[in-house]
Write an enzyme that holds these catalytic residues in place. Structure first.
Site, short mmCIF file in Angstrom:
data_model
loop_
_atom_site.label_atom_id
_atom_site.label_comp_id
_atom_site.label_asym_id
_atom_site.label_seq_id
_atom_site.Cartn_x
_atom_site.Cartn_y
_atom_site.Cartn_z
N TYR A 171 40.19 43.14 41.03
CA TYR A 171 40.96 44.24 40.51
C TYR A 171 42.30 44.04 40.49
O TYR A 171 42.95 44.42 39.63
CB TYR A 171 40.36 45.30 41.33
CG TYR A 171 41.20 46.72 40.99
CD1 TYR A 171 40.88 47.55 39.58
CD2 TYR A 171 42.02 47.43 41.83
CE1 TYR A 171 41.61 48.67 39.36
CE2 TYR A 171 42.51 48.60 41.61
CZ TYR A 171 42.38 49.29 40.38
OH TYR A 171 43.01 50.47 39.79
N SER A 201 48.62 49.82 38.69
CA SER A 201 48.34 50.35 40.23
C SER A 201 49.21 49.59 41.25
O SER A 201 49.57 48.57 40.95
CB SER A 201 47.06 49.93 40.29
OG SER A 201 46.51 50.15 41.72
C1 8X3 Z 1 44.67 52.14 43.05
C2 8X3 Z 1 43.46 52.05 43.59
O1 8X3 Z 1 41.62 51.29 45.65
O2 8X3 Z 1 43.56 49.70 44.85
O3 8X3 Z 1 44.48 51.72 41.78
O4 8X3 Z 1 44.44 51.61 45.91
S1 8X3 Z 1 43.41 51.11 44.97
#
Ligand code: 8X3
Length: 264
Positions: free
Chosen positions: A163, A150
């Site tokens: 996260y 991500s």
């Molecule tokens: C991406 C999601 O919410 O961190 O994986 O942009 S976010």
């Protein structure tokens, strides 16, 4: 559903056999659809059997070749059983690690330890577990490990520490594995998506609060969808085996960074 000898024959002759984790929804499910359409035999992995069954049926109805294994990558025995069932059926050419997710968006000062634990177990340790177990067969077939991490693993943001930390860890895992495997017949690819609107990502993050989840995409013209990411995965793994897309960052045009998003 067990793999049939017919699907095995077709996969081992072309050796286009991919394992997709997190295949029950979102980016994982869409990647499975796109790869199947592209001629891959796709082994679907996830915890929810009814979702896997439905997707397998859909892919087969569209003329694709697929099978599935119910697997919880946070569980050693479950992953061992799935991997044993997969490798006994033939070589694996690609592992697409899509399983993962966000739990909560609380500040560091008050974050729930179990939220962090859950993200680490699934996003980091789970990805490591299945990657370790399939690495030998992937190397035998000059294959590919692809990790969907991500942009949260590139730039952290407030409320996202747990996260983001898990996604930084996944990107580091991909990078270091790549360094460690130089000279070996295996590619390691990181795909880092930004804002992707899927049916479950934000809903899960906010514990099922639909209005909070919808707010994430409020007014954003054309956030990415799962198909956009799936297509980038297909492109990266369809390149010649000797071409390694080290890291691919994909965002909607309206997103410059997590905190710089154009909203109408
Ligand atoms: C991406 C999601 O919410 O961190 O994986 O942009 S976010």
């Amino acid at each position: 559903m067990a793999e049939t000898s017919e699907t095995i024959r077709s996969s081992s002759s072309s050796v286009k056999r991919a394992v997709v984790t997190g295949a029950s929804s979102g980016i994982g499910a869409e990647t499975a659809r796109v790869l199947a359409k592209d001629g891959w035999h796709v082994v679907l992995l996830a915890r929810r059997e009814e979702k896997l069954q439905a997707l397998a049926k859909e892919i087969e109805a569209a003329g694709g070749s697929t099978s599935y294994q119910v697997c919880d990558i946070t569980d050693e025995a479950s992953t061992d059983a799935a991997v044993a069932a997969i490798v006994v059926e033939g070589p694996v050419k690609a592992l697409i690690n899509c399983a993962g997710g966000a739990i909560g968006k609380d500040p560091v000062a008050t974050a729930d330890l179990d939220d962090w634990r859950g993200m680490y177990e699934l996003n980091v340790i789970g990805t490591l577990r299945i990657t370790q177990k399939l690495l030998p067969t992937l190397k035998e077939s000059e294959g590919t490990v692809l990790i969907v991490s991500s942009t949260a693993g590139i730039e952290p943001y407030e409320g996202g520490a747990g996260y983001c930390a898990s996604k930084f860890a996944e990107r580091v895992m991909a990078r270091v594995l790549r360094l460690e495997q130089i000279g070996e017949p295996v590619r390691i690819i990181d795909v880092s998506p930004g804002m992707v609107k899927t049916e479950e990502f934000s809903l899960k993050r906010f514990g099922g609060d639909a209005s909070k989840a919808a707010g994430v995409y409020d007014g954003v013209p054309d956030p990415l969808d799962a198909g956009d990411v799936a297509e980038s995965i297909r492109w990266a793994i369809d390149l010649p085996d000797t071409v390694d897309v080290d890291s691919l960052v994909i965002r909607p045009r309206a997103e410059g960074s997590y905190t710089k998003v154009y909203r109408q």
